[in-house]
Write a protein that holds these residues in place. Structure first.
Motif, PDB file in Angstrom:
ATOM      1  N   GLN A  79       0.833  -1.201   0.000  1.00  0.00           N
ATOM      2  CA  GLN A  79       0.000   0.000   0.000  1.00  0.00           C
ATOM      3  C   GLN A  79       0.871   1.256   0.000  1.00  0.00           C
ATOM      4  N   TYR A  96     -10.418   1.988  -4.851  1.00  0.00           N
ATOM      5  CA  TYR A  96      -9.331   2.043  -3.872  1.00  0.00           C
ATOM      6  C   TYR A  96      -9.660   1.114  -2.694  1.00  0.00           C
ATOM      7  N   TYR A  97     -10.895   1.200  -2.192  1.00  0.00           N
ATOM      8  CA  TYR A  97     -11.233   0.381  -1.021  1.00  0.00           C
ATOM      9  C   TYR A  97     -11.469  -1.073  -1.383  1.00  0.00           C
ATOM     10  N   LYS A  98     -11.944  -1.345  -2.597  1.00  0.00           N
ATOM     11  CA  LYS A  98     -12.088  -2.747  -3.003  1.00  0.00           C
ATOM     12  C   LYS A  98     -10.703  -3.392  -3.159  1.00  0.00           C
ATOM     13  N   LEU A 128      -8.135  -2.542  -1.417  1.00  0.00           N
ATOM     14  CA  LEU A 128      -7.704  -2.768  -0.037  1.00  0.00           C
ATOM     15  C   LEU A 128      -8.405  -4.005   0.546  1.00  0.00           C
ATOM     16  N   GLU A 129      -9.698  -4.162   0.265  1.00  0.00           N
ATOM     17  CA  GLU A 129     -10.428  -5.329   0.778  1.00  0.00           C
ATOM     18  C   GLU A 129      -9.780  -6.633   0.309  1.00  0.00           C
ATOM     19  N   TYR A 130      -9.473  -6.713  -0.971  1.00  0.00           N
ATOM     20  CA  TYR A 130      -8.920  -7.971  -1.482  1.00  0.00           C
ATOM     21  C   TYR A 130      -7.447  -8.141  -1.096  1.00  0.00           C
ATOM     22  N   ASP A 149       0.857   4.078  -2.920  1.00  0.00           N
ATOM     23  CA  ASP A 149       0.553   5.479  -2.573  1.00  0.00           C
ATOM     24  C   ASP A 149       1.672   6.423  -3.033  1.00  0.00           C
ATOM     25  N   VAL A 205      -6.337  -7.164   1.841  1.00  0.00           N
ATOM     26  CA  VAL A 205      -6.453  -7.651   3.217  1.00  0.00           C
ATOM     27  C   VAL A 205      -6.916  -9.112   3.231  1.00  0.00           C
ATOM     28  N   PHE A 206      -7.821  -9.466   2.342  1.00  0.00           N
ATOM     29  CA  PHE A 206      -8.243 -10.874   2.233  1.00  0.00           C
ATOM     30  C   PHE A 206      -7.016 -11.755   1.946  1.00  0.00           C
ATOM     31  N   TYR A 238      -6.975   7.528  -4.127  1.00  0.00           N
ATOM     32  CA  TYR A 238      -7.354   7.479  -2.706  1.00  0.00           C
ATOM     33  C   TYR A 238      -8.800   7.926  -2.523  1.00  0.00           C
ATOM     34  N   GLY A 239      -9.568   7.113  -1.804  1.00  0.00           N
ATOM     35  CA  GLY A 239     -10.932   7.511  -1.474  1.00  0.00           C
ATOM     36  C   GLY A 239     -11.993   6.977  -2.420  1.00  0.00           C
ATOM     37  N   THR A 240     -11.592   6.410  -3.559  1.00  0.00           N
ATOM     38  CA  THR A 240     -12.585   5.889  -4.501  1.00  0.00           C
ATOM     39  C   THR A 240     -13.037   4.489  -4.086  1.00  0.00           C
ATOM     40  N   GLU A 241     -14.154   4.057  -4.677  1.00  0.00           N
ATOM     41  CA  GLU A 241     -14.653   2.712  -4.400  1.00  0.00           C
ATOM     42  C   GLU A 241     -13.600   1.654  -4.773  1.00  0.00           C
TER      43      GLU A 241
END
Lengths: 231, 231
Positions: free
Chosen positions: B81, B102-104, B106-108, B85, B110-111, B97-100
């Motif tokens: 990450q 971006y977080y998806k 991060l989700e995968y 960045d 982290v998975f 940063y901050g977009t959908e």
């Protein structure tokens, strides 16, 4: 913010680490119980939200994207980071994006979700839930759980500038809240966190806070319900 | 950027997922071998860098903070990450940063670090390294490894808009690179990734790229060295 978030959750360490942080942020949310003992997290409607079929998952109707709105997010490491980014603009529980403290928070958050959580989860399985007694597994994961809390004790000891009260810098962050979810659940393994003196103090300080007490009851864990029955 | 990064690493999935991403970013780096078979990652000098005593760890001398400079960072979820960045401002391998997306991503990511990596790591242990044969452990982790790759197949299948080529959107991200590190190592468990058709194609496409071939050799894994000896 206007609309309540939805938190699909259950009374487990991964569940209440998110509800605890939501309480600290002062956000409105509806805790929607997903009974994992009945495999509800593997049902079609839930797997549409989270392909991995595990709680917790959040839906934030306030997230805007293009003409549309709403964000569905899983994995506590991602959820906690999202909530901090979005709802802690004053950095009460986070550090500004791009700073050293921001990345150290992320490092210890990832350490929690990638090592503390999975290994303590395996210890729980072999000690409490496995249908047969497997001494090799019990020993392997009990030992590694203790090693990992030893690492956290070391991390706290390096933060002498702040009396070893926090994992990073001078405030609680998602790294602390994530760890707390599992640290408080050590009791089901009969492991006393006070054997690590700094962690013991850290645990007790957090446990005494009203946000923690409220967050942990979003869907109360079994051990808490039993503890309160005994009173 | 001016100075080379230091990458403390070894020929393991967690090691080369970082060196592979460094190759995609075109960054200069020195790969410093830390021989985990000799417990070098538990030595005093290394534990000072990473309290958890595990590779990989990076040192970026270009990071500036106050009057000082340099960042030491561990945990691949945090390292990848940070690199995205900092060194992918054009978003060739990331989303703003901050977009959908971006977080998806991060989700995968982290998975991968919280479930795919730890569980496949346990499978490796019980199947390849444990000093005694523990059928319960072998079955438990073999089955869960397969379940997890099934989840990734589902994730790819949901990205039909991009021919299921990437985990998120229309480009490779750290979520793909992180998974690839472990996916390519499935061969040591004799699990053929092509049993999941979309993942098989995804694996082959990445494996053919020169950045992957170079990154994987920063410190070559044993199976690669053996494969090349046989040629």
């Amino acid at each position: 913010m206007s609309q309540a978030l939805k938190l699909y959750t259950w009374g487990t360490p991964n569940g209440f680490k998110v509800s605890i942080f939501l309480e600290f942020l002062g956000l409105k949310y509806d805790a929607i119980p997903v009974d994992i003992s009945k495999n509800e997290s593997k049902s079609d409607w839930f797997v549409k939200l989270n392909p991995n079929g595990r709680i917790p998952t959040i839906e934030d109707p306030n997230f805007s994207k293009g003409g549309d709105s709403g964000l569905v997010l899983s994995q506590t490491g991602a959820i906690l980071q999202y909530l901090a980014d979005t709802y802690d603009k004053e950095h009460k529980f986070s550090y500004p994006y791009g700073t050293e403290e921001y990345y150290k928070t992320l490092e210890y958050l990832v350490f929690q979700v990638s090592e503390n959580g999975p290994i303590q989860g395996q210890a729980n399985h072999f000690i409490l839930y496995a249908p047969e007694k497997v001494p090799y597994g019990i020993n392997r994961y009990s030992n590694d759980v203790k090693r990992i809390y030893g690492v956290y004790e070391d991390i706290l000891s390096r933060n002498k500038a702040n009396d070893s009260k926090y994992l990073v810098g001078d405030r609680y962050t998602v790294a602390d809240f994530a760890l707390f979810g599992w640290a408080v659940a050590l009791r089901v393994l009969d492991i006393d966190i006070h054997q690590w003196p700094l962690l013991g103090k850290w645990h007790d300080a957090l446990f005494a806070l009203p946000q923690v007490q409220k967050g942990i009851r979003a869907v109360p864990p079994k051990w808490l319900a039993e503890q309160e029955k005994q009173k």
